[in-house]
Scaffold this motif. Sequence first.
Motif, PDB file in Angstrom:
ATOM      1  N   LEU A 291       5.794 -10.325  -0.785  1.00 21.76           N
ATOM      2  CA  LEU A 291       5.075  -9.421  -1.680  1.00 21.76           C
ATOM      3  C   LEU A 291       4.264 -10.195  -2.717  1.00 21.76           C
ATOM      4  O   LEU A 291       3.118  -9.832  -3.025  1.00 21.76           O
ATOM      5  N   ALA A 292       4.826 -11.267  -3.253  1.00 25.98           N
ATOM      6  CA  ALA A 292       4.104 -12.087  -4.223  1.00 25.98           C
ATOM      7  C   ALA A 292       2.879 -12.734  -3.563  1.00 25.98           C
ATOM      8  O   ALA A 292       1.798 -12.783  -4.164  1.00 25.98           O
TER       9      ALA A 292
ATOM     10  N   LEU B 114       1.190 -11.603  -0.938  1.00 23.31           N
ATOM     11  CA  LEU B 114       0.200 -10.554  -0.685  1.00 23.31           C
ATOM     12  C   LEU B 114      -0.528 -10.154  -1.965  1.00 23.31           C
ATOM     13  O   LEU B 114      -1.744  -9.937  -1.950  1.00 23.31           O
ATOM     14  N   LEU B 115       0.194 -10.081  -3.060  1.00 21.75           N
ATOM     15  CA  LEU B 115      -0.428  -9.751  -4.339  1.00 21.75           C
ATOM     16  C   LEU B 115      -1.408 -10.835  -4.757  1.00 21.75           C
ATOM     17  O   LEU B 115      -2.521 -10.540  -5.213  1.00 21.75           O
ATOM     18  N   LEU B 116      -1.041 -12.081  -4.561  1.00 22.68           N
ATOM     19  CA  LEU B 116      -1.917 -13.196  -4.892  1.00 22.68           C
ATOM     20  C   LEU B 116      -3.187 -13.171  -4.047  1.00 22.68           C
ATOM     21  O   LEU B 116      -4.298 -13.355  -4.569  1.00 22.68           O
TER      22      LEU B 116
ATOM     23  N   PHE C 100      -4.533 -10.543  -2.640  1.00 21.72           N
ATOM     24  CA  PHE C 100      -5.308  -9.377  -3.051  1.00 21.72           C
ATOM     25  C   PHE C 100      -6.095  -9.666  -4.329  1.00 21.72           C
ATOM     26  O   PHE C 100      -7.296  -9.385  -4.402  1.00 21.72           O
ATOM     27  N   VAL C 101      -5.439 -10.250  -5.316  1.00 22.71           N
ATOM     28  CA  VAL C 101      -6.109 -10.565  -6.580  1.00 22.71           C
ATOM     29  C   VAL C 101      -7.231 -11.569  -6.352  1.00 22.71           C
ATOM     30  O   VAL C 101      -8.338 -11.420  -6.877  1.00 22.71           O
TER      31      VAL C 101
END
Length: 55
Positions: free
Chosen positions: A10-11, A13-15, A17-18
């Motif tokens: 999840l971390a 994927l968030l990175l 995305f950002v």
Amino acid sequence: MASGDLAFILAALLLVFVFSVLASRVEQALWRRCRRNPALRRLQQQITLGKAHCR
């Protein structure tokens, strides 16, 4: 251990995305800035095509 893997995924994927959002904003700003200069416009076009080829 499975929850740790999930948190890592999840971390990551968030990175990603950002980073994608920020990169698209920068690219739009570059396009706006180089719109009037033909040499810069060709350079930006080459950068965009190179990125599309890498994907």
